[in-house]
Scaffold this motif. Structure first.
Motif, mmCIF file in Angstrom:
data_model
loop_
_atom_site.group_PDB
_atom_site.id
_atom_site.type_symbol
_atom_site.label_atom_id
_atom_site.label_comp_id
_atom_site.label_asym_id
_atom_site.label_seq_id
_atom_site.Cartn_x
_atom_site.Cartn_y
_atom_site.Cartn_z
ATOM 1 N N ASP A 5 -41.530 99.834 55.162
ATOM 2 C CA ASP A 5 -42.762 100.153 54.455
ATOM 3 C C ASP A 5 -43.958 99.463 55.104
ATOM 4 O O ASP A 5 -45.101 99.769 54.815
ATOM 5 C CB ASP A 5 -42.674 99.805 52.969
ATOM 6 C CG ASP A 5 -42.313 98.353 52.721
ATOM 7 O OD1 ASP A 5 -42.069 97.620 53.686
ATOM 8 O OD2 ASP A 5 -42.268 97.965 51.539
ATOM 9 N N ASN B 138 -48.744 108.817 57.755
ATOM 10 C CA ASN B 138 -47.757 107.937 57.114
ATOM 11 C C ASN B 138 -48.442 107.020 56.112
ATOM 12 O O ASN B 138 -48.370 105.790 56.221
ATOM 13 C CB ASN B 138 -47.014 107.114 58.174
ATOM 14 C CG ASN B 138 -46.045 107.939 58.969
ATOM 15 O OD1 ASN B 138 -44.910 108.121 58.570
ATOM 16 N ND2 ASN B 138 -46.497 108.468 60.097
ATOM 17 N N LYS B 139 -49.086 107.607 55.141
ATOM 18 C CA LYS B 139 -49.854 106.835 54.151
ATOM 19 C C LYS B 139 -48.970 105.893 53.337
ATOM 20 O O LYS B 139 -49.451 104.906 52.803
ATOM 21 C CB LYS B 139 -50.589 107.783 53.202
ATOM 22 C CG LYS B 139 -51.595 108.672 53.881
ATOM 23 C CD LYS B 139 -52.898 107.977 54.035
ATOM 24 C CE LYS B 139 -53.943 108.956 54.543
ATOM 25 N NZ LYS B 139 -54.872 108.371 55.435
ATOM 26 N N ASP B 140 -47.684 106.181 53.248
ATOM 27 C CA ASP B 140 -46.775 105.341 52.474
ATOM 28 C C ASP B 140 -46.370 104.071 53.220
ATOM 29 O O ASP B 140 -45.699 103.215 52.663
ATOM 30 C CB ASP B 140 -45.533 106.132 52.076
ATOM 31 C CG ASP B 140 -44.818 106.753 53.263
ATOM 32 O OD1 ASP B 140 -45.490 107.107 54.252
ATOM 33 O OD2 ASP B 140 -43.582 106.899 53.201
ATOM 34 N N ARG B 141 -46.784 103.969 54.484
ATOM 35 C CA ARG B 141 -46.482 102.791 55.310
ATOM 36 C C ARG B 141 -47.748 102.027 55.635
ATOM 37 O O ARG B 141 -48.795 102.612 55.864
ATOM 38 C CB ARG B 141 -45.869 103.209 56.641
ATOM 39 C CG ARG B 141 -44.439 103.473 56.596
ATOM 40 C CD ARG B 141 -43.863 103.500 58.005
ATOM 41 N NE ARG B 141 -42.468 103.787 57.861
ATOM 42 C CZ ARG B 141 -41.899 104.933 58.182
ATOM 43 N NH1 ARG B 141 -42.596 105.873 58.745
ATOM 44 N NH2 ARG B 141 -40.627 105.115 57.964
ATOM 45 N N LYS B 142 -47.616 100.741 55.709
ATOM 46 C CA LYS B 142 -48.719 99.900 56.173
ATOM 47 C C LYS B 142 -48.470 99.603 57.651
ATOM 48 O O LYS B 142 -47.368 99.216 58.034
ATOM 49 C CB LYS B 142 -48.759 98.605 55.370
ATOM 50 C CG LYS B 142 -49.845 97.657 55.800
ATOM 51 C CD LYS B 142 -49.829 96.382 54.972
ATOM 52 C CE LYS B 142 -50.913 95.435 55.446
ATOM 53 N NZ LYS B 142 -50.897 94.182 54.686
#
Length: 114
Positions: free
Chosen positions: A33, A60-64
Motif C-alpha cells: 500500500d 494507483n490512487k490506493d497506493r502511496k
C-alpha cells in the motif's frame, strides 16, 4: 505493507522512455500500500520517464508512492513534470490538407512549387 524498490537494482543509472516505467510495475508487490522508490545511483531520468511515472501514480490512487535519495537532476525533472501536469494542456486542432498524386511527375511538381 510497505515496499522499498532500489531502482539501481532494476535499471541502469540513466532512465529513458515510458516503457521502462511499465517494467517497474512488474516489481511492485500487489499487497504493497506504500511503495518507496529509492533513486540512489540514478543520475538522470527523461521527461517521458517522469511523466509516465506520474501516470502510474495517478492510476494507483490506493497506493502511496514515496521518492527517496534523488540526485538533484532527478528531483528537478520530477518536480518540473509534476508542476507541468497541473497546468491545462493546450493542443491546437490541426486539419491537414490532403493531396493526391497520380504519378511521380505531379508529385515532383507539387514539391517543387513549395
Amino acid at each position: 505493507m510497505k515496499q522499498t524498490l532500489s531502482l539501481k537494482n532494476i535499471y541502469e543509472a540513466d532512465l529513458f522512455s515510458r516503457s521502462r516505467v511499465s517494467q517497474l510495475l512488474q516489481y511492485i508487490n500487489n499487497d504493497a500500500d506504500e511503495v518507496v522508490l529509492d533513486f540512489d545511483g540514478i543520475n538522470f531520468i527523461s521527461r517521458s520517464f517522469a511523466d509516465e511515472l506520474c501516470n502510474v501514480i495517478d492510476d494507483n490512487k490506493d497506493r502511496k508512492f514515496v521518492f527517496t535519495r534523488q540526485a538533484s537532476e532527478v528531483q528537478t525533472m520530477l518536480s518540473r513534470v509534476q508542476e507541468g501536469r497541473k497546468q491545462e494542456r493546450k493542443r491546437g486542432i490541426m486539419h491537414p490538407q490532403m493531396h493526391s498524386f497520380n504519378n511521380m511527375e505531379s508529385l515532383s511538381s507539387f514539391l517543387l512549387s513549395m
